[in-house]
Design a protein around this motif. Structure first.
Motif, mmCIF file in Angstrom:
data_model
loop_
_atom_site.group_PDB
_atom_site.id
_atom_site.type_symbol
_atom_site.label_atom_id
_atom_site.label_comp_id
_atom_site.label_asym_id
_atom_site.label_seq_id
_atom_site.Cartn_x
_atom_site.Cartn_y
_atom_site.Cartn_z
ATOM 1 N N GLN A 268 29.773 84.134 -18.562
ATOM 2 C CA GLN A 268 28.517 84.621 -18.005
ATOM 3 C C GLN A 268 28.133 85.979 -18.602
ATOM 4 N N PHE A 269 26.830 86.234 -18.646
ATOM 5 C CA PHE A 269 26.280 87.495 -19.137
ATOM 6 C C PHE A 269 25.587 88.185 -17.972
ATOM 7 N N VAL A 270 26.121 89.325 -17.556
ATOM 8 C CA VAL A 270 25.601 90.061 -16.409
ATOM 9 C C VAL A 270 25.107 91.415 -16.906
ATOM 10 N N ALA A 271 23.854 91.724 -16.639
ATOM 11 C CA ALA A 271 23.248 92.962 -17.144
ATOM 12 C C ALA A 271 22.502 93.663 -16.012
ATOM 13 N N PRO A 272 23.191 94.445 -15.185
ATOM 14 C CA PRO A 272 22.491 95.169 -14.111
ATOM 15 C C PRO A 272 21.616 96.286 -14.655
ATOM 16 N N HIS A 273 20.625 96.678 -13.868
ATOM 17 C CA HIS A 273 19.724 97.759 -14.247
ATOM 18 C C HIS A 273 20.478 99.085 -14.233
ATOM 19 N N HIS A 274 19.963 100.076 -14.999
ATOM 20 C CA HIS A 274 20.694 101.342 -15.078
ATOM 21 C C HIS A 274 20.646 102.132 -13.770
ATOM 22 N N THR A 275 19.845 101.704 -12.792
ATOM 23 C CA THR A 275 19.845 102.353 -11.476
ATOM 24 C C THR A 275 20.837 101.704 -10.516
ATOM 25 N N VAL A 276 21.734 100.873 -11.010
ATOM 26 C CA VAL A 276 22.680 100.161 -10.171
ATOM 27 C C VAL A 276 23.566 101.147 -9.396
ATOM 28 N N THR A 277 23.944 100.771 -8.181
ATOM 29 C CA THR A 277 24.811 101.600 -7.354
ATOM 30 C C THR A 277 26.268 101.172 -7.527
#
Length: 504
Positions: A268-277
């Motif tokens: 899987q490819f998971v790419a959270p936003h840079h504002t992730v907590t």
């Protein structure tokens, strides 16, 4: 007989524990008491269960009902206990014996009209029941394909509470195990040939795929950092059977499985936003902690674009998962453990202005250091490959494209197979997982091959951890080249990716 009994499963992390649900009918004013550390969702099940039972044409007991969920010290969360609660109450009220119920676990949420709705976490729950030796698991029809992935236990699906009651009476049958269609493997992933130029970065991506190494791209916008990261999962081989089941169990808890083909067979490819907590990245939440992005990326790729914009505390939370390959989330009710053996890909601009030409950059040296200074030394020490990307010249745009994803994947798969054969005795599958002492002792390289690393270590440019990580990368480079052992050139290339100044 005023005592009814049914069984369900509580899931904490990826581990399940059998829960015994007892229903006792006693004299007194009609009412329902629920004990055994239930959360709000379980407390609300009293009203759901009563409405479902009466709307299915069954009689609700006109006496005092006490439900006890054991073990009493285990926190019960979610709505998956609804079916077991209803059956235990009806078992006590009917004063009948249901032989099929004695070795059956029940999982499902009840609608007010008696329909059995799917719930999260069915796969780890059925896996736990199979390990404990239970004969049958009854789930909602919507969870049947997911539960059917488990062998060693009979899996049945029920659409309504009435269907389940008829099955217990022996007058009807439930939906049998569903044989899921094999996932269709397509080449819908982005092709590596679409990346223009960037020969060194392409090779670093191939090395990272071959050994499951962590990688960081630095360069101005538009040079191909995100494109390369998005194409890395396509270079990885399919998941093994055990890995696929483990990853699918994580997505079952999160509730992101497909209904028709629930088994996940591709990384899987998971790419959270840079504002992730921190909680969204490593997991968290009230009550039972839920898996975060690092666990969803297990055996796959976690991509943090614009990583210099991510909060430093969030980035530092990656240290333990990168080192241990798992996340341990401590809560008042216990510790939830989730696997997190992922490949970390970082991408960042060299400075805040991100000028395409370094001569046009208006940022001072202090600003540049502060910008990338959010990436702490301990975190960067865990990144095996660091590549600086530069703008592509005009002739590269019209030149022939590089190798395709399929061609590179074939080479990566051969390298991975070689690593599996070599490290099988250690119980690991990739070069990135090999313990450092094994590389330095049992699989020690020749004195000539170790010269670049020993020289960098003596000058203080590498730590012992850095030496181990360079050795792992060198083995991956050698595997791609079909060598039996890394040579001095392979070690020098690995050192150049980690500490370019160490080769001077």
């Amino acid at each position: 007989m005023t005592l009814g009994r049914a069984h369900s499963v509580a899931v904490r992390g990826l581990q399940g524990e059998i829960v015994e649900i007892e229903a006792d009918l006693s004299r007194g004013l009609p009412g329902v008491t629920l004990v055994g550390l239930p959360d709000a969702a379980v407390q609300e099940s009293r009203d759901r269960v009563r409405a479902a039972v009466t709307n299915c044409g069954q009689r609700w007991p006109d006496s005092r009902l006490t439900w006890a969920l054991s073990p009493a010290t285990l926190r019960k969360a979610g709505s998956s206990y609804d079916v077991a609660l209803a059956i235990s109450a009806l078992y006590a009220a009917r004063k009948l014996r249901w032989p099929r119920l004695e070795k059956t676990v029940l999982l499902g949420e009840l609608a007010l009209d008696g329909r059995i709705r799917p719930v999260r976490g069915v796969l780890p729950a059925v896996l736990a029941a199979a390990r404990e030796g239970w004969q049958t698991a009854v789930v909602g029809a919507g969870n049947l394909a997911e539960a059917s992935l488990v062998d060693g236990i009979e899996v049945l699906g029920a659409r309504t509470l009435t269907d389940l009651l008829r099955w217990l009476d022996g007058t009807a049958e439930l939906l049998p195990r569903r044989v899921s269609a094999a996932p269709v493997v397509t080449d819908a992933t982005p092709d590596l040939a679409e990346v223009v130029g960037q020969t060194q970065a392409r090779f670093a991506t191939e090395v990272a795929a071959a050994g499951a190494h962590h990688l960081m791209f630095t360069g101005p916008p538009g040079v191909g950092k995100t494109m390369l990261a998005q194409r890395l999962p396509g270079l990885l081989p399919p998941l093994s059977d055990s890995e696929a089941l483990e990853v699918t169990a994580i997505y079952s808890i999160v509730g992101l499985l497909a209904d028709d083909t629930p088994l996940i067979t591709r990384p899987q490819f998971v790419a959270p936003h840079h504002t992730v907590t921190v909680a969204a990245l490593v997991g968290g939440g009230g009550g039972v902690a839920r898996p975060g992005a690092v666990s969803r990326a297990h055996r796959g790729v976690l991509f943090l674009d614009e990583c210099a914009e991510v909060a430093p505390a969030v980035l530092d939370a990656l240290r333990t998962p990168l080192e241990d390959g798992e996340v341990r989330l401590a809560r008042v009710d216990g510790v939830a453990r989730y696997p997190a053996r992922f490949q970390l890909i970082l991408a960042a601009n060299p400075c805040p202005c991100a000028a395409p030409d370094p001569q046009l950059c208006e940022c001072s040296g202090a600003v540049k250091r502060r910008y990338l200074g959010k990436l702490s030394g301990p975190l960067m020490d865990r990144v095996d490959l660091q590549v600086q990307l530069h703008p592509v010249a005009a002739p590269a745009i019209s030149s022939e494209s590089g190798e395709s994803t399929a061609a590179v994947r074939e080479r990566v798969c051969r390298a991975r197979d070689a690593a599996v054969d070599r490290w099988r005795v250690l119980g690991v599958r990739t070069n990135a997982e090999v313990p450092g002492p094994v590389l330095r002792r049992k699989f020690r390289l020749t004195r000539d091959a170790m010269w670049p690393l020993n020289s960098a270590l003596d000058r203080g440019q590498l730590s012992i951890r850095g030496v181990d990580r360079c050795l792992r990368v060198a083995w991956s480079i050698a595997d791609l080249a079909g060598k039996n052992s890394p040579g001095v050139d392979d070690v020098a290339i690995a050192l150049g990716f980690r500490a370019p100044g160490a080769l001077r």
